[in-house]
Write a protein that holds these residues in place. Structure first.
Motif, mmCIF file in Angstrom:
data_model
loop_
_atom_site.group_PDB
_atom_site.id
_atom_site.type_symbol
_atom_site.label_atom_id
_atom_site.label_comp_id
_atom_site.label_asym_id
_atom_site.label_seq_id
_atom_site.Cartn_x
_atom_site.Cartn_y
_atom_site.Cartn_z
ATOM 1 N N GLU A 28 61.502 -12.904 -59.584
ATOM 2 C CA GLU A 28 61.835 -14.184 -60.231
ATOM 3 C C GLU A 28 62.353 -15.205 -59.221
ATOM 4 O O GLU A 28 62.001 -16.388 -59.280
ATOM 5 N N ASN A 29 63.186 -14.776 -58.270
ATOM 6 C CA ASN A 29 63.668 -15.679 -57.223
ATOM 7 C C ASN A 29 62.516 -16.127 -56.332
ATOM 8 O O ASN A 29 62.450 -17.291 -55.927
ATOM 9 N N TRP A 30 61.612 -15.198 -56.014
ATOM 10 C CA TRP A 30 60.417 -15.534 -55.237
ATOM 11 C C TRP A 30 59.586 -16.577 -55.988
ATOM 12 O O TRP A 30 59.131 -17.556 -55.394
ATOM 13 N N GLU A 31 59.412 -16.369 -57.289
ATOM 14 C CA GLU A 31 58.650 -17.304 -58.132
ATOM 15 C C GLU A 31 59.285 -18.693 -58.105
ATOM 16 O O GLU A 31 58.588 -19.703 -57.961
ATOM 17 N N ALA A 32 60.592 -18.775 -58.219
ATOM 18 C CA ALA A 32 61.286 -20.071 -58.190
ATOM 19 C C ALA A 32 61.106 -20.759 -56.834
ATOM 20 O O ALA A 32 61.010 -21.988 -56.766
ATOM 21 N N ALA A 33 61.021 -19.984 -55.762
ATOM 22 C CA ALA A 33 60.861 -20.544 -54.418
ATOM 23 C C ALA A 33 59.444 -21.078 -54.175
ATOM 24 O O ALA A 33 59.226 -21.828 -53.228
ATOM 25 N N ARG A 34 58.490 -20.727 -55.033
ATOM 26 C CA ARG A 34 57.102 -21.204 -54.872
ATOM 27 C C ARG A 34 57.023 -22.719 -54.970
ATOM 28 O O ARG A 34 56.226 -23.341 -54.278
ATOM 29 N N PRO A 40 55.481 -19.007 -51.764
ATOM 30 C CA PRO A 40 56.586 -19.784 -51.182
ATOM 31 C C PRO A 40 56.458 -19.914 -49.667
ATOM 32 O O PRO A 40 55.886 -19.045 -49.001
ATOM 33 N N LEU A 41 57.009 -20.985 -49.147
ATOM 34 C CA LEU A 41 57.161 -21.114 -47.708
ATOM 35 C C LEU A 41 58.306 -20.212 -47.267
ATOM 36 O O LEU A 41 59.277 -20.014 -48.009
ATOM 37 N N THR A 135 59.451 -3.713 -53.502
ATOM 38 C CA THR A 135 58.839 -4.887 -54.121
ATOM 39 C C THR A 135 58.339 -5.760 -52.974
ATOM 40 O O THR A 135 59.132 -6.197 -52.135
ATOM 41 N N ILE A 136 57.040 -5.997 -52.927
ATOM 42 C CA ILE A 136 56.386 -6.688 -51.819
ATOM 43 C C ILE A 136 55.694 -7.931 -52.364
ATOM 44 O O ILE A 136 54.925 -7.841 -53.322
ATOM 45 N N LEU A 137 55.962 -9.095 -51.737
ATOM 46 C CA LEU A 137 55.370 -10.360 -52.182
ATOM 47 C C LEU A 137 54.966 -11.195 -50.975
ATOM 48 O O LEU A 137 55.625 -11.139 -49.922
ATOM 49 N N PRO A 138 53.896 -12.003 -51.094
ATOM 50 C CA PRO A 138 53.428 -12.810 -49.966
ATOM 51 C C PRO A 138 54.198 -14.118 -49.811
ATOM 52 O O PRO A 138 54.692 -14.682 -50.790
ATOM 53 N N ILE A 139 54.301 -14.588 -48.564
ATOM 54 C CA ILE A 139 54.893 -15.887 -48.250
ATOM 55 C C ILE A 139 54.062 -16.534 -47.145
ATOM 56 O O ILE A 139 53.165 -15.901 -46.579
ATOM 57 N N ASP A 144 49.232 -23.422 -45.929
ATOM 58 C CA ASP A 144 48.909 -23.205 -47.339
ATOM 59 C C ASP A 144 48.634 -21.745 -47.664
ATOM 60 O O ASP A 144 48.813 -21.315 -48.786
ATOM 61 N N GLY A 145 48.176 -20.983 -46.695
ATOM 62 C CA GLY A 145 47.817 -19.596 -46.954
ATOM 63 C C GLY A 145 48.955 -18.632 -46.691
ATOM 64 O O GLY A 145 49.866 -18.895 -45.903
ATOM 65 N N ALA A 146 48.905 -17.485 -47.359
ATOM 66 C CA ALA A 146 49.890 -16.427 -47.146
ATOM 67 C C ALA A 146 49.612 -15.747 -45.811
ATOM 68 O O ALA A 146 48.471 -15.386 -45.521
ATOM 69 N N ASP A 147 50.650 -15.564 -45.000
ATOM 70 C CA ASP A 147 50.470 -14.888 -43.714
ATOM 71 C C ASP A 147 51.617 -13.929 -43.376
ATOM 72 O O ASP A 147 51.628 -13.318 -42.316
ATOM 73 N N GLN A 148 52.581 -13.789 -44.279
ATOM 74 C CA GLN A 148 53.669 -12.828 -44.122
ATOM 75 C C GLN A 148 53.972 -12.232 -45.489
ATOM 76 O O GLN A 148 53.548 -12.765 -46.516
#
Length: 194
Positions: A28-34, A40-41, A135-139, A144-148
């Motif tokens: 949810e915090n990751w989602e808010a940071a998007r 998210p950056l 829990t693994i999520l892209p940033i 613009d693209g995910a790289d981490q």
């Protein structure tokens, strides 16, 4: 790779394993940071928003030219657990050789078709077995693209302090997390019981 406080991450009575409220809160915090972006950056994953996760949080930046998953930022809990700073160390050197290729492929899949991954992995200790939740999520570093990827690790903490882990086992549960772009067709069954 552990949680710093008592967790509600536990198997259910019928043998199923449910995501913890910490894992869900991290997403949810990751989602808010998007902030309207596909992912998210990295600079949006700030200490203020992610303070509850910082100790057991890591950033990994895949090296596609040499098939490696080096840690770029590592919370202090990892040092307590491993007795060394993991910054710069390739995660794949810590993984069972039998699943290294699939682990790498899963991280790349999380970047190419932005999605998350949730897993439970048992670890053998002198006291028995503990389950670790990842829990693994892209940033994105800035484009613009995910790289981490960001990784939050949680576990059911025993009452007697930091456990000494003898061996990490193969994941028992793996699930893709759909963040709005679908999920890869990559079969995760090879992780469980490999």
């Amino acid at each position: 790779m552990l949680a710093s406080r008592e967790s509600d991450f536990r198997p259910t009575g019928d043998g199923a394993i449910l995501r913890s409220s910490d894992s869900i809160a991290f997403e949810e915090n990751w989602e808010a940071a998007r902030d309207g972006r596909s992912v998210p950056l990295r600079r949006s994953i700030d200490l203020k928003s992610f303070a509850n996760f910082a100790r057991w949080f890591a950033v990994i930046e895949p090296a596609r030219d040499r098939q490696a998953l080096p840690f770029r930022l590592v919370g202090s809990g990892f040092f307590d657990f491993f007795g060394q700073d993991l910054t710069g160390i390739d995660y794949l050197t810590l993984a069972d050789p039998a699943i290294r290729q699939l682990a790498y492929d899963c991280v790349i899949a999380c970047l190419e078709q932005p999605c998350g991954l949730w897993q439970c992995t048992p670890a053998k200790t002198a006291e028995g077995t503990l389950l670790y939740e990842y829990t693994i999520l892209p940033i994105s570093k800035g484009g613009d693209g995910a790289d981490q990827i960001v990784v939050y690790v949680n576990f059911e903490r025993p009452g007697n302090g930091m456990p000494a882990v003898d061996r990490l086992e193969h994941a028992e549960v793996w699930h893709w997390l759909d963040i709005g772009f679908g999920v890869p067709k990559l079969d995760l069954g090879a992780f469980a019981g490999a």
